[in-house]
Design a protein around this motif. Sequence first.
Motif, mmCIF file in Angstrom:
data_model
loop_
_atom_site.group_PDB
_atom_site.id
_atom_site.type_symbol
_atom_site.label_atom_id
_atom_site.label_comp_id
_atom_site.label_asym_id
_atom_site.label_seq_id
_atom_site.Cartn_x
_atom_site.Cartn_y
_atom_site.Cartn_z
ATOM 1 N N VAL A 154 -20.219 -10.304 -50.627
ATOM 2 C CA VAL A 154 -20.417 -8.884 -50.369
ATOM 3 C C VAL A 154 -21.770 -8.709 -49.710
ATOM 4 C CG1 VAL A 154 -20.684 -6.599 -51.397
ATOM 5 C CG2 VAL A 154 -19.046 -8.211 -52.379
ATOM 6 N N VAL A 155 -21.796 -8.027 -48.565
ATOM 7 C CA VAL A 155 -23.047 -7.725 -47.883
ATOM 8 C C VAL A 155 -23.210 -6.211 -47.893
ATOM 9 C CG1 VAL A 155 -24.397 -7.928 -45.764
ATOM 10 C CG2 VAL A 155 -22.757 -9.726 -46.373
ATOM 11 N N VAL A 156 -24.315 -5.748 -48.484
ATOM 12 C CA VAL A 156 -24.630 -4.327 -48.515
ATOM 13 C C VAL A 156 -25.746 -4.091 -47.505
ATOM 14 C CG1 VAL A 156 -25.413 -2.385 -49.922
ATOM 15 C CG2 VAL A 156 -23.989 -4.175 -50.948
ATOM 16 N N TYR A 157 -25.471 -3.250 -46.501
ATOM 17 C CA TYR A 157 -26.458 -2.893 -45.490
ATOM 18 C C TYR A 157 -27.178 -1.648 -45.992
ATOM 19 C CZ TYR A 157 -24.004 -6.302 -42.692
ATOM 20 O OH TYR A 157 -23.454 -7.465 -42.239
ATOM 21 N N LEU A 158 -28.376 -1.835 -46.507
ATOM 22 C CA LEU A 158 -29.072 -0.791 -47.246
ATOM 23 C C LEU A 158 -29.430 0.433 -46.413
ATOM 24 C CD1 LEU A 158 -31.301 -3.240 -49.243
ATOM 25 C CD2 LEU A 158 -29.370 -1.933 -50.128
ATOM 26 N N ASP A 159 -29.742 0.249 -45.144
ATOM 27 C CA ASP A 159 -30.126 1.380 -44.311
ATOM 28 C C ASP A 159 -28.933 2.036 -43.623
ATOM 29 O OD1 ASP A 159 -32.770 0.964 -44.975
ATOM 30 O OD2 ASP A 159 -33.170 -0.300 -43.219
ATOM 31 N N GLU A 160 -27.757 1.444 -43.748
ATOM 32 C CA GLU A 160 -26.576 1.950 -43.057
ATOM 33 C C GLU A 160 -25.556 2.574 -44.001
ATOM 34 O OE1 GLU A 160 -24.974 -1.077 -40.458
ATOM 35 O OE2 GLU A 160 -26.989 -1.875 -40.125
ATOM 36 N N ASP A 161 -25.812 2.569 -45.293
ATOM 37 C CA ASP A 161 -24.904 3.139 -46.285
ATOM 38 C C ASP A 161 -23.487 2.577 -46.115
ATOM 39 O OD1 ASP A 161 -24.210 4.644 -48.482
ATOM 40 O OD2 ASP A 161 -23.832 6.467 -47.332
ATOM 41 N N ARG A 162 -23.399 1.240 -45.978
ATOM 42 C CA ARG A 162 -22.100 0.597 -45.853
ATOM 43 C C ARG A 162 -22.144 -0.796 -46.448
ATOM 44 N NH1 ARG A 162 -20.884 -2.990 -41.336
ATOM 45 N NH2 ARG A 162 -22.814 -3.480 -40.255
ATOM 46 N N SER A 163 -20.959 -1.304 -46.780
ATOM 47 C CA SER A 163 -20.816 -2.641 -47.343
ATOM 48 C C SER A 163 -19.693 -3.356 -46.625
ATOM 49 C CB SER A 163 -20.460 -2.577 -48.835
ATOM 50 O OG SER A 163 -21.431 -1.875 -49.555
ATOM 51 N N VAL A 164 -19.783 -4.674 -46.565
ATOM 52 C CA VAL A 164 -18.709 -5.507 -46.025
ATOM 53 C C VAL A 164 -18.354 -6.511 -47.114
ATOM 54 C CG1 VAL A 164 -18.028 -7.164 -44.252
ATOM 55 C CG2 VAL A 164 -19.516 -5.239 -43.648
ATOM 56 N N VAL A 165 -17.071 -6.525 -47.480
ATOM 57 C CA VAL A 165 -16.573 -7.465 -48.477
ATOM 58 C C VAL A 165 -15.755 -8.508 -47.736
ATOM 59 C CG1 VAL A 165 -15.212 -7.747 -50.581
ATOM 60 C CG2 VAL A 165 -16.504 -5.632 -50.216
ATOM 61 N N GLU A 166 -16.141 -9.774 -47.868
ATOM 62 C CA GLU A 166 -15.475 -10.852 -47.145
ATOM 63 C C GLU A 166 -14.658 -11.713 -48.090
ATOM 64 O OE1 GLU A 166 -19.189 -11.346 -44.013
ATOM 65 O OE2 GLU A 166 -18.780 -12.940 -45.452
ATOM 66 N N GLY A 167 -13.499 -12.130 -47.600
ATOM 67 C CA GLY A 167 -12.683 -13.095 -48.324
ATOM 68 C C GLY A 167 -12.922 -14.467 -47.722
ATOM 69 N N GLY A 168 -12.523 -15.472 -48.405
ATOM 70 C CA GLY A 168 -12.666 -16.851 -47.935
ATOM 71 C C GLY A 168 -11.635 -17.668 -48.667
ATOM 72 N N ARG A 169 -12.039 -18.209 -49.804
ATOM 73 C CA ARG A 169 -11.091 -18.942 -50.645
ATOM 74 C C ARG A 169 -10.075 -17.994 -51.264
ATOM 75 N NH1 ARG A 169 -16.244 -21.181 -53.003
ATOM 76 N NH2 ARG A 169 -15.987 -19.191 -54.017
ATOM 77 N N ARG A 170 -10.437 -16.751 -51.396
ATOM 78 C CA ARG A 170 -9.523 -15.741 -51.934
ATOM 79 C C ARG A 170 -9.542 -14.527 -51.019
ATOM 80 N NH1 ARG A 170 -12.564 -14.386 -57.220
ATOM 81 N NH2 ARG A 170 -14.503 -15.100 -56.365
ATOM 82 N N ARG A 171 -8.511 -13.746 -51.083
ATOM 83 C CA ARG A 171 -8.441 -12.526 -50.285
ATOM 84 C C ARG A 171 -9.226 -11.418 -50.973
ATOM 85 N NH1 ARG A 171 -2.726 -11.432 -47.851
ATOM 86 N NH2 ARG A 171 -4.064 -9.847 -46.978
ATOM 87 N N VAL A 172 -9.644 -10.458 -50.198
ATOM 88 C CA VAL A 172 -10.324 -9.291 -50.748
ATOM 89 C C VAL A 172 -9.301 -8.487 -51.521
ATOM 90 C CG1 VAL A 172 -11.487 -7.129 -50.164
ATOM 91 C CG2 VAL A 172 -12.010 -9.217 -48.877
ATOM 92 N N LYS A 173 -9.712 -8.015 -52.700
ATOM 93 C CA LYS A 173 -8.812 -7.222 -53.531
ATOM 94 C C LYS A 173 -9.535 -5.948 -53.946
ATOM 95 C CE LYS A 173 -6.299 -7.238 -57.903
ATOM 96 N NZ LYS A 173 -6.020 -8.014 -59.114
ATOM 97 N N ALA A 174 -8.871 -4.804 -53.739
ATOM 98 C CA ALA A 174 -9.423 -3.520 -54.153
ATOM 99 C C ALA A 174 -8.430 -2.849 -55.086
ATOM 100 C CB ALA A 174 -9.683 -2.630 -52.939
ATOM 101 N N VAL A 175 -8.927 -2.345 -56.196
ATOM 102 C CA VAL A 175 -8.124 -1.564 -57.130
ATOM 103 C C VAL A 175 -8.745 -0.175 -57.159
ATOM 104 C CG1 VAL A 175 -7.278 -1.330 -59.486
ATOM 105 C CG2 VAL A 175 -7.593 -3.610 -58.504
ATOM 106 N N LEU A 176 -8.011 0.812 -56.624
ATOM 107 C CA LEU A 176 -8.524 2.168 -56.476
ATOM 108 C C LEU A 176 -7.650 3.136 -57.265
ATOM 109 C CD1 LEU A 176 -9.025 1.928 -52.621
ATOM 110 C CD2 LEU A 176 -10.728 1.503 -54.387
ATOM 111 N N TYR A 177 -8.281 4.013 -57.983
ATOM 112 C CA TYR A 177 -7.567 5.002 -58.788
ATOM 113 C C TYR A 177 -7.710 6.370 -58.141
ATOM 114 C CZ TYR A 177 -7.346 1.346 -62.260
ATOM 115 O OH TYR A 177 -7.093 0.171 -62.911
ATOM 116 N N PRO A 178 -6.592 6.924 -57.624
ATOM 117 C CA PRO A 178 -6.665 8.236 -56.969
ATOM 118 C C PRO A 178 -6.997 9.337 -57.972
ATOM 119 C CG PRO A 178 -4.506 7.210 -56.645
ATOM 120 C CD PRO A 178 -5.275 6.348 -57.583
ATOM 121 N N ASP A 179 -7.783 10.299 -57.489
ATOM 122 C CA ASP A 179 -8.104 11.487 -58.259
ATOM 123 C C ASP A 179 -7.074 12.547 -57.874
ATOM 124 O OD1 ASP A 179 -9.261 13.580 -59.614
ATOM 125 O OD2 ASP A 179 -10.996 13.742 -58.289
#
Length: 195
Positions: free
Chosen positions: A137-162
């Motif tokens: 995970v790379v967090v770009y502190l001045d850009e208010d964004r993050s990049v999540v990278e997969g490699g040996r495993r895929r990126v997984k997101a679990v999101l709960y809708p409001d």
Amino acid sequence: EPGADPLFDAGKFGNRKQPIVITSDTLEYDYKANVVVYRGRVQAEQGEVKLSSDTLTVTFANAKSEAGASGDGGVTVPGQQGQRLREIVALGNVRIDNGARWATGGRAVFDQGQRTLVLTEGPMLHDGSNEVVGDRVVVYLDEDRSVVEGGRRRVKAVLYPDKESGLAPSTEKRPGPAGAQAAPSEGGTAKAGEP
């Protein structure tokens, strides 16, 4: 919520008016190398931002000897004029908390020059109930964004809708299990401005 406090407000960690309090079992300061190493149950706090790890290594740069060193931001070494923060490396059982948001991993590197925070070794990001897992995970502190990278495993997101506004963080703070990991699979990359 876009524009809200970033997951890691580490970019402001040394720039705030509140004191930074670091506790550990031992502290070693190498004056010639400008390196401070905290070992054993390390806890660092400033305001709502908290970091814990097994080891925390803080490297300072002499602002007079390094080209491009800026006078803005950074933590000065008490009693040492002209030194600025260059890098912080947290190793082992790393956890960073900022209100209802937190992240865990085995290694976190804050690079003052690049203005990035890189989490590796099983990183997991949490924003309330929402979570994102990847290899890096790379967090770009001045850009208010993050990049999540997969490699040996895929990126997984679990999101709960409001119910009212779509994807939104939960307001309750729950402790996350340190070291929890997703099952390995093939690589992928995802960009995450939120959670």
